[in-house]
Design an enzyme around this catalytic site. Structure first.
Site, PDB file in Angstrom:
ATOM      1  N   LYS A  15     -31.115  15.583  17.561  1.00 12.30           N
ATOM      2  CA  LYS A  15     -32.518  15.298  17.214  1.00 12.30           C
ATOM      3  C   LYS A  15     -32.604  14.467  15.932  1.00 12.30           C
ATOM      4  O   LYS A  15     -33.308  13.462  15.872  1.00 12.30           O
ATOM      5  CB  LYS A  15     -33.311  16.617  17.024  1.00 12.30           C
ATOM      6  CG  LYS A  15     -33.301  17.518  18.249  1.00 12.30           C
ATOM      7  CD  LYS A  15     -34.095  18.793  18.041  1.00 12.30           C
ATOM      8  CE  LYS A  15     -33.606  19.701  16.934  1.00 12.30           C
ATOM      9  NZ  LYS A  15     -32.270  20.292  17.175  1.00 12.30           N
ATOM     10  N   ARG A  90     -40.997  25.132  17.116  1.00 10.85           N
ATOM     11  CA  ARG A  90     -39.883  25.913  17.636  1.00 10.85           C
ATOM     12  C   ARG A  90     -40.360  27.200  18.283  1.00 10.85           C
ATOM     13  O   ARG A  90     -39.551  27.955  18.810  1.00 10.85           O
ATOM     14  CB  ARG A  90     -38.970  26.302  16.486  1.00 10.85           C
ATOM     15  CG  ARG A  90     -37.763  25.415  16.308  1.00 10.85           C
ATOM     16  CD  ARG A  90     -37.129  25.831  14.996  1.00 10.85           C
ATOM     17  NE  ARG A  90     -35.730  25.673  14.965  1.00 10.85           N
ATOM     18  CZ  ARG A  90     -35.116  24.628  14.388  1.00 10.85           C
ATOM     19  NH1 ARG A  90     -35.814  23.656  13.873  1.00 10.85           N
ATOM     20  NH2 ARG A  90     -33.818  24.570  14.355  1.00 10.85           N
ATOM     21  N   ARG A 129     -19.970  18.336  11.897  1.00  5.51           N
ATOM     22  CA  ARG A 129     -20.984  17.524  11.197  1.00  5.51           C
ATOM     23  C   ARG A 129     -20.744  17.470   9.679  1.00  5.51           C
ATOM     24  O   ARG A 129     -20.459  18.470   9.043  1.00  5.51           O
ATOM     25  CB  ARG A 129     -22.372  18.099  11.457  1.00  5.51           C
ATOM     26  CG  ARG A 129     -23.450  17.425  10.578  1.00  5.51           C
ATOM     27  CD  ARG A 129     -24.837  17.740  10.988  1.00  5.51           C
ATOM     28  NE  ARG A 129     -25.072  19.149  11.226  1.00  5.51           N
ATOM     29  CZ  ARG A 129     -26.094  19.638  11.905  1.00  5.51           C
ATOM     30  NH1 ARG A 129     -26.981  18.809  12.404  1.00  5.51           N
ATOM     31  NH2 ARG A 129     -26.251  20.931  12.079  1.00  5.51           N
ATOM     32  N   ARG A 162     -23.176  21.567   5.981  1.00  9.34           N
ATOM     33  CA  ARG A 162     -24.314  22.467   5.799  1.00  9.34           C
ATOM     34  C   ARG A 162     -23.850  23.916   5.818  1.00  9.34           C
ATOM     35  O   ARG A 162     -22.984  24.284   6.604  1.00  9.34           O
ATOM     36  CB  ARG A 162     -25.344  22.233   6.915  1.00  9.34           C
ATOM     37  CG  ARG A 162     -26.344  21.151   6.570  1.00  9.34           C
ATOM     38  CD  ARG A 162     -27.216  20.736   7.715  1.00  9.34           C
ATOM     39  NE  ARG A 162     -27.798  21.817   8.520  1.00  9.34           N
ATOM     40  CZ  ARG A 162     -28.604  21.601   9.558  1.00  9.34           C
ATOM     41  NH1 ARG A 162     -28.934  20.352   9.886  1.00  9.34           N
ATOM     42  NH2 ARG A 162     -29.087  22.592  10.255  1.00  9.34           N
ATOM     43  N   ARG A 173     -27.749  30.595  15.718  1.00  2.00           N
ATOM     44  CA  ARG A 173     -28.842  29.612  15.851  1.00  2.00           C
ATOM     45  C   ARG A 173     -29.061  29.265  17.328  1.00  2.00           C
ATOM     46  O   ARG A 173     -30.202  29.075  17.775  1.00  2.00           O
ATOM     47  CB  ARG A 173     -28.518  28.345  15.052  1.00  2.00           C
ATOM     48  CG  ARG A 173     -28.741  28.536  13.553  1.00  2.00           C
ATOM     49  CD  ARG A 173     -27.993  27.512  12.730  1.00  2.00           C
ATOM     50  NE  ARG A 173     -28.367  26.150  13.019  1.00  2.00           N
ATOM     51  CZ  ARG A 173     -27.598  25.084  12.732  1.00  2.00           C
ATOM     52  NH1 ARG A 173     -26.434  25.241  12.137  1.00  2.00           N
ATOM     53  NH2 ARG A 173     -28.015  23.864  13.032  1.00  2.00           N
TER      54      ARG A 173
END
Ligand code: AP5
Length: 222
Positions: A15, A90, A129, A162, A173
């Site tokens: 996203k 969400r 990431r 992160r 998550r």
């Protein structure tokens, strides 16, 4: 008239990656709830500290807090021509609050672009990431690493992982996504505005499909 698009999909679906390209190629503003929370945390605000206590566990920040933040953000002048919503809504409550706020401005959500990606691919993407502390550019250790390890190609800034990208938190998550956010797929399908795109394909292909789907809603061709 403004154009409003929601990027819907699980953590790691792409996203943020796609939203950055879409706003470069259109006059829309990028409104990312996760980025706003991380910025608040960097600024040392109460909102940032509150959000961190949820984000570190991979849980959702309470609806009321997120909704207030986003509804305030979309009043900014850069949102006048429309918004690419990334990570919001969400929950059904967030979706309804957004609809009501847009309706007051004689506006609405034009299209919801849903990125489907299987869980094993998501966990690998999240685990790999790396994000630039300075400019926010995103890399991936497995798929497209920076030329110099730990250093951003674009600005020379330091890359970091992160704190919610550990395997355990990422798995949680995903569970939260399946339980609380996935029902929005059906919600937008019923409204006839959901457009599904295969998020497993390469980044440029996904961008092309998104622009194709979005094009008819833009005031001028993207
Ligand atoms: P948030 O920051 O929104 O994170 P997320 O939704 O979990 O999404 P991600 O940022 O992990 O993934 P993405 O889809 O943007 O993927 P990306 O493009 O980076 O939220 C974080 C937390 O904040 C939440 O857990 C919650 O606590 C809180 N929060 C935020 N919004 C909230 C809300 N509305 N309500 C309540 N709480 C909220 O890509 C991932 C990786 O894959 C990157 O390395 C990228 O380079 C790579 N990649 C991307 N596309 C491809 C591709 N096509 N092929 C190969 N690699 C790819």
């Amino acid at each position: 008239m403004s154009t409003n698009v929601i990027l819907l999909g699980p953590p790691g679906a792409g996203k943020g990656t796609q939203a950055k390209v879409l706003v470069e190629q259109t006059s829309l503003a990028h409104v990312a709830s996760g980025d706003l929370f991380r910025a608040a945390l960097r600024d040392g605000t109460e909102l940032g500290m509150l959000a961190k206590s949820y984000m570190d566990r991979g849980a959702l920040v309470p609806d009321e807090v997120v909704i207030n933040m986003i509804l305030e953000r979309i009043q900014a002048p850069d949102c006048a021509e429309g918004v690419v919503f990334d990570g919001f809504p969400r929950t059904k409550e967030q979706a309804v609050a957004l609809e009501e706020a847009l309706a007051k401005q004689q506006s609405s959500i034009d299209v919801v672009l849903y990125l489907g990606v299987p869980s094993d691919v998501l966990l690998r993407r999240i685990g790999g990431r790396q994000t630039c502390k300075t400019c926010g550019a995103t890399y991936n250790r497995y798929y497209f690493p920076s030329h110099r390890p730990g250093i951003c190609d674009a600005c020379g800034g330091e890359l970091y992982q992160r704190s919610d990208d550990t395997l355990e938190t990422a798995q949680h998550r995903l569970d939260v996504y399946f339980g609380q956010t996935m029902p929005l797929i059906e919600y937008y399908q019923r409204q006839g505005i959901l457009h599904e795109i295969d998020g497993q394909r390469e980044i440029m292909w996904v961008t092309e499909m998104m622009l194709k789907a979005l094009n008819q809603y833009l005031p001028t061709s993207a």
